[in-house]
Design a protein around this motif. Structure first.
Motif, PDB file in Angstrom:
ATOM      1  N   CYS A   1      -4.600   7.560   5.165  1.00 62.81           N
ATOM      2  CA  CYS A   1      -3.364   6.650   5.755  1.00 62.81           C
ATOM      3  C   CYS A   1      -3.606   5.951   6.956  1.00 62.81           C
ATOM      4  O   CYS A   1      -3.153   4.601   6.974  1.00 62.81           O
TER       5      CYS A   1
ATOM      6  N   MET B   1      -4.281  -0.782  -2.993  1.00 63.43           N
ATOM      7  CA  MET B   1      -3.438  -1.906  -2.651  1.00 63.43           C
ATOM      8  C   MET B   1      -3.080  -2.802  -3.427  1.00 63.43           C
ATOM      9  O   MET B   1      -4.006  -3.248  -4.617  1.00 63.43           O
TER      10      MET B   1
ATOM     11  N   ASN C   1       0.768  -1.176   0.118  1.00 63.52           N
ATOM     12  CA  ASN C   1      -0.125  -0.111   0.002  1.00 63.52           C
ATOM     13  C   ASN C   1       1.059   1.161  -0.053  1.00 63.52           C
ATOM     14  O   ASN C   1       2.207   1.124  -0.017  1.00 63.52           O
TER      15      ASN C   1
ATOM     16  N   PHE D   1       8.458  -0.779   5.831  1.00 66.67           N
ATOM     17  CA  PHE D   1       8.307   0.337   5.289  1.00 66.67           C
ATOM     18  C   PHE D   1       9.259   1.083   4.341  1.00 66.67           C
ATOM     19  O   PHE D   1      10.567   0.903   4.939  1.00 66.67           O
TER      20      PHE D   1
ATOM     21  N   TRP E   1       6.567  -6.569   7.973  1.00 66.95           N
ATOM     22  CA  TRP E   1       5.883  -5.576   7.379  1.00 66.95           C
ATOM     23  C   TRP E   1       7.041  -4.468   7.097  1.00 66.95           C
ATOM     24  O   TRP E   1       7.653  -4.102   8.103  1.00 66.95           O
TER      25      TRP E   1
ATOM     26  N   PHE F   1      -4.238  -2.709   7.154  1.00 67.76           N
ATOM     27  CA  PHE F   1      -3.050  -3.520   7.147  1.00 67.76           C
ATOM     28  C   PHE F   1      -2.782  -4.320   8.300  1.00 67.76           C
ATOM     29  O   PHE F   1      -2.432  -5.517   8.305  1.00 67.76           O
TER      30      PHE F   1
ATOM     31  N   ALA G   1      -3.457   1.958   7.023  1.00 70.04           N
ATOM     32  CA  ALA G   1      -2.540   1.072   8.278  1.00 70.04           C
ATOM     33  C   ALA G   1      -3.272   0.247   9.083  1.00 70.04           C
ATOM     34  O   ALA G   1      -2.997  -0.809   9.402  1.00 70.04           O
TER      35      ALA G   1
ATOM     36  N   ILE H   1       1.505   5.441   1.629  1.00 67.62           N
ATOM     37  CA  ILE H   1       1.158   6.176   2.868  1.00 67.62           C
ATOM     38  C   ILE H   1       2.042   7.322   2.826  1.00 67.62           C
ATOM     39  O   ILE H   1       3.078   7.453   2.218  1.00 67.62           O
TER      40      ILE H   1
ATOM     41  N   SER I   1       4.719  -1.252   3.081  1.00 67.44           N
ATOM     42  CA  SER I   1       3.977   0.395   2.787  1.00 67.44           C
ATOM     43  C   SER I   1       5.001   1.081   2.222  1.00 67.44           C
ATOM     44  O   SER I   1       6.128   1.287   2.952  1.00 67.44           O
TER      45      SER I   1
END
Length: 266
Positions: free
Chosen positions: A137, A220, A127, A191, A189, A144, A141, A129, A163
């Motif tokens: 956002c 997504m 996704n 970022f 996960w 998610f 999150a 953000i 993300s």
């Protein structure tokens, strides 16, 4: 021959030659004066297969259509323009998913090569953000996080969450890590931020580029790289729906269209 007769024959010859020239022009398709007109194509950010020649809203998700193509074409002034063919209407849609191997930074400040380290041979859910966002956002999150909880230990093993920041100038690794902690982001996960040119290249490739960060969509992307199956879906869908799509992606059973994306409705 009298002068009158001579001029009569001359006029008759000119008339006959004029008719012949017009016939020849018609037979050989002599081009008429042409003018230029701008041909614009608009597409839905969530459903790239939905295209239009005019601005408007997507009939599937009601999002504003965005300009994806702006071309100049020659149109005869003496002939009405022909309607767009099916192939030209769909040419703006993406084909196979091509993901660049750009250098990025994760939330721990580690440099990663996006495709080879985060995507290759993996099933992923992606996704988009930015940490200063106060609208879509946080719900993205939170969704998610709920999907992460529902999938349990499959996250980090069978599927990996990513993300990507659409504001790399602001979102440092430290900001992303702190932001992820608010949503209990666990192992599996990641970022992603980095140098703006690299992130811009990545966002363009994924169909998520925007001129202003606030305009990014709640999209997504879910896919299985080893089986080359991908889908775009609404990032605020019910967690159960997203879990089902991810499960299908893990199994490689997503219903994929010719453009490389499934038509997934919110």
């Amino acid at each position: 021959m009298t002068r009158l007769a001579f001029f009569t024959l001359l006029l008759l010859a000119s008339f006959v030659l004029g008719i012949d020239a017009r016939a020849q022009s018609k037979r050989t398709g002599v081009a008429r004066t042409q003018s230029k007109r701008v041909v614009r194509t608009y597409a839905c950010p969530m459903h790239p297969e939905v295209t239009s020649k005019k601005p408007g809203k997507c009939p599937k998700c009601n999002m504003d259509l965005r300009l994806v193509r702006n071309e100049t074409s020659a149109v005869s002034e003496n002939k009405p323009s022909e309607p767009a063919t099916k192939s030209s209407e769909t040419s703006a849609s993406p084909r196979k998913m091509v993901i660049p191997d750009v250098a990025v930074l994760d939330q721990d400040g580690n440099e990663r090569h996006f495709y080879t380290e985060l995507i290759k041979d993996k099933t992923v859910a992606i996704n988009f953000i930015f940490t200063n966002c106060t609208t879509i956002c946080p719900p993205l999150a939170a969704t998610f996080a709920r999907v992460q909880k529902d999938l349990g230990d499959k996250v980090g093993k069978d599927v990996h969450f990513i993300s990507i920041s659409v504001d790399p100038l602001t979102d440092t690794p430290e900001r992303l890590k702190a932001w992820g902690a608010k949503f209990k982001a666990g192992t599996g996960w990641t970022f992603v931020t980095g140098e703006k040119p690299e992130i811009d290249k990545l966002l363009n490739a994924l169909g998520a580029a925007v001129s202003k960060r606030e305009d990014h969509t709640p999209m997504m992307i879910i896919g299985n790289d080893s089986k080359d199956v991908w889908t775009r879906t609404y990032g605020l869908s019910r967690p159960s729906q997203l879990v089902a799509l991810i499960t299908d992606a893990i199994a490689g059973t997503l219903a994929v269209t010719a453009t490389g994306t499934e038509e997934t409705k919110p």
